[in-house]
Write an enzyme that holds these catalytic residues in place. Structure first.
Site, short mmCIF file in Angstrom:
data_model
loop_
_atom_site.label_atom_id
_atom_site.label_comp_id
_atom_site.label_asym_id
_atom_site.label_seq_id
_atom_site.Cartn_x
_atom_site.Cartn_y
_atom_site.Cartn_z
N HIS A 25 1.28 -1.26 0.00
CA HIS A 25 -0.24 -0.01 0.42
C HIS A 25 0.78 1.37 0.03
CE1 HIS A 25 -3.56 -2.91 1.61
NE2 HIS A 25 -4.18 -1.72 0.71
N ARG A 51 -7.19 5.30 1.24
CA ARG A 51 -6.64 4.90 2.48
C ARG A 51 -5.10 5.48 2.84
NH1 ARG A 51 -7.13 -1.59 0.81
NH2 ARG A 51 -6.67 -1.49 -1.35
N ASP A 217 -13.18 -7.40 -3.50
CA ASP A 217 -12.64 -7.05 -2.51
C ASP A 217 -13.52 -5.64 -1.77
OD1 ASP A 217 -11.16 -6.74 -0.02
OD2 ASP A 217 -9.58 -6.53 -1.47
N GLU A 244 -15.78 -10.88 -0.73
CA GLU A 244 -14.78 -10.48 -0.06
C GLU A 244 -14.20 -9.98 0.86
OE1 GLU A 244 -9.52 -10.57 -0.76
OE2 GLU A 244 -10.78 -11.68 -2.13
N GLU A 272 -7.95 -12.79 5.30
CA GLU A 272 -6.73 -11.63 5.04
C GLU A 272 -6.06 -11.22 6.22
OE1 GLU A 272 -5.68 -7.93 2.88
OE2 GLU A 272 -7.02 -8.95 2.44
N ASP A 295 -3.15 -14.40 4.74
CA ASP A 295 -1.10 -14.34 4.67
C ASP A 295 -0.54 -14.69 5.06
OD1 ASP A 295 0.41 -12.19 4.09
OD2 ASP A 295 -0.92 -10.81 3.30
N HIS A 322 -3.80 -15.00 1.03
CA HIS A 322 -3.78 -14.06 0.17
C HIS A 322 -2.66 -13.75 -0.38
CE1 HIS A 322 -3.11 -9.24 0.78
NE2 HIS A 322 -3.79 -9.57 0.43
N GLU A 342 -3.26 -16.29 -5.72
CA GLU A 342 -3.26 -15.22 -6.00
C GLU A 342 -2.24 -13.89 -6.52
OE1 GLU A 342 -5.45 -10.85 -3.94
OE2 GLU A 342 -5.12 -12.38 -2.52
#
Length: 398
Positions: A25, A51, A217, A244, A272, A295, A322, A342
């Site tokens: 991110h 975010r 998601d 999700e 996740e 994850d 994840h 993924e």
């Protein structure tokens, strides 16, 4: 044959680094991953557009490095930044120095239960996960084996991927089996936002055709009423494959209700942001979802993922980790109940396939036509090296 005594761990080092990689991110302006995506903070208009505005990238990446007394180095990257580095160097290192990396079960147990009074999930388990992954990388390098060999070997010749990103239509052109879109509008944006979500999904369905998987998601952003309405409209109007992480990860009761509410055929997925065998046991025993999505860099590492995966297999629950690059690839290739994986599209567009954890990992394999051959994982450990040209900072040297 005589028992081979492996070199012991001599040094434990924890670094932080900024900019992409494991903290995916932490991107520059204009990246799809930070463009008005629904979150639990979207109820506040000032935190709705980005975010990063509420601090999703405040921690940065954690790099854990374990050096054996013969000079061999194992490492791993995850999230957690400086607080996690403190935990690794000041607390967890005592369970590592002087120990064989083959003792990963005892080491994990001691790390987890020694931190239980302030840990159990979140940041502390991120730190434990980073150490555990570094242990497996070191063990593989000392044994000259890829991690997936040590986990039982491949059960298929290649990994098949779906893509997560804002352009499933391009993901289809690139050979992926499906595309997972971020949900852009949450409950605070009312019925108009719900209409926009369905319009976005319908537009993508028209571009991708009827046979391509489309998923949403929701990133923990919805309530049970909104999630139920979204699920039914997305299934009826757009043929959604799964919804999700619709609710807060602590709301097991809500997930159980959502699974009952969802239209038959639509999959409910989550996990996740869940951690450890106990958290995933709750999800499975309470019948919260059809697919669990741990994850490996956050749930407890490979040592814990094996336990989670075995329980899922016994319950007949599919496990699709994840996206966490090579750290999940080496596991997924060994498990029948993980039939695909993924891939996070980390190109800003996203219009190209680029390495997920760049610039931190060197030698990271990427899908070609949506697939990675098992043979591409045939290097010791996780098969990647740490990019020493990035600005690593060690805030708490022992």
């Amino acid at each position: 044959m005589p028992v081979v005594n492996l070199p012991k761990i001599k040094h434990v080092r924890a670094f932080t680094v900024r900019g992409g990689g494991a903290d995916y991110h932490d991107q520059g302006a204009g990246h799809w991953i930070d463009d008005h995506i629904a979150t639990p903070m979207a109820r506040y208009p000032e935190y709705r557009q980005s975010r990063q505005s509420f601090g999703i990238n405040v921690l940065g990446t954690l790099v854990v490095e374990l050096e054996a007394d013969d000079g061999t180095i194992g490492f791993a990257v995850t999230t957690g930044g400086e607080p996690a580095a403190f935990i690794v160097e000041k607390h967890l290192s005592r369970f590592l120095v002087g120990r064989s990396p083959a003792d990963y079960e005892k080491i994990w147990d001691q790390m987890y239960f020694s931190t239980q009074y302030y840990g159990r999930k979140g940041l502390v388990v991120n730190a434990i996960s980073g150490v555990d992954l570094a242990l497996w990388d070191l063990l593989g390098k000392l044994r000259q084996e890829p991690v997936y060999h040590m986990l039982g070997g491949a059960v298929r010749d290649e990994l098949q991927f779906y893509a997560t990103g804002a352009r499933p239509d391009i993901a289809k052109e690139l050979g992926f089996i499906g595309g997972k879109l971020p949900l852009h509008h949450g409950p605070a944006e009312g019925i108009e936002g719900l209409h926009k979500n369905i319009a976005d999904l319908a537009e993508m369905r028209s571009r991708c055709g009827d046979d391509f998987w489309l998923m949403l998601d929701c990133w923990m952003s919805l309530d049970i009423d909104y999630a139920t309405r979204l699920a039914h409209r997305a299934w009826d109007e757009c043929g959604l494959k799964w919804i999700e992480e619709a609710l807060s990860p602590d709301d097991y009761w809500g997930y159980a209700q959502l699974k009952k509410n969802a239209p038959k055929g639509l999959l409910v997925t989550t996990g996740e942001h869940e951690a450890t065998r106990w958290g995933f046991r709750m999800l499975m025993d309470m019948e919260c979802c059809d697919i669990i999505q741990p994850d490996v860099g956050w749930c407890g590492g490979v040592t814990e993922l094996m336990k989670i995966g075995a329980y899922a297999d016994s319950k007949g629950v599919m496990m699709v980790p994840h996206g966490s690059s090579v750290y999940s690839y080496h596991f997924v290739i060994t498990r029948h109940n993980s039939p695909f994986a993924e891939f996070l599209m980390m190109h800003p567009g996203p219009t190209e396939v680029v390495p997920m954890f760049a610039p931190q990992l060197l030698g990271e394999p990427v899908p070609v036509r949506g697939k990675i051959r098992a043979s591409e994982l045939d290097k010791p450990g996780f098969g990647v090296e740490l990019n020493r040209d990035i600005a690593l900072h060690r805030p708490y040297p022992n």
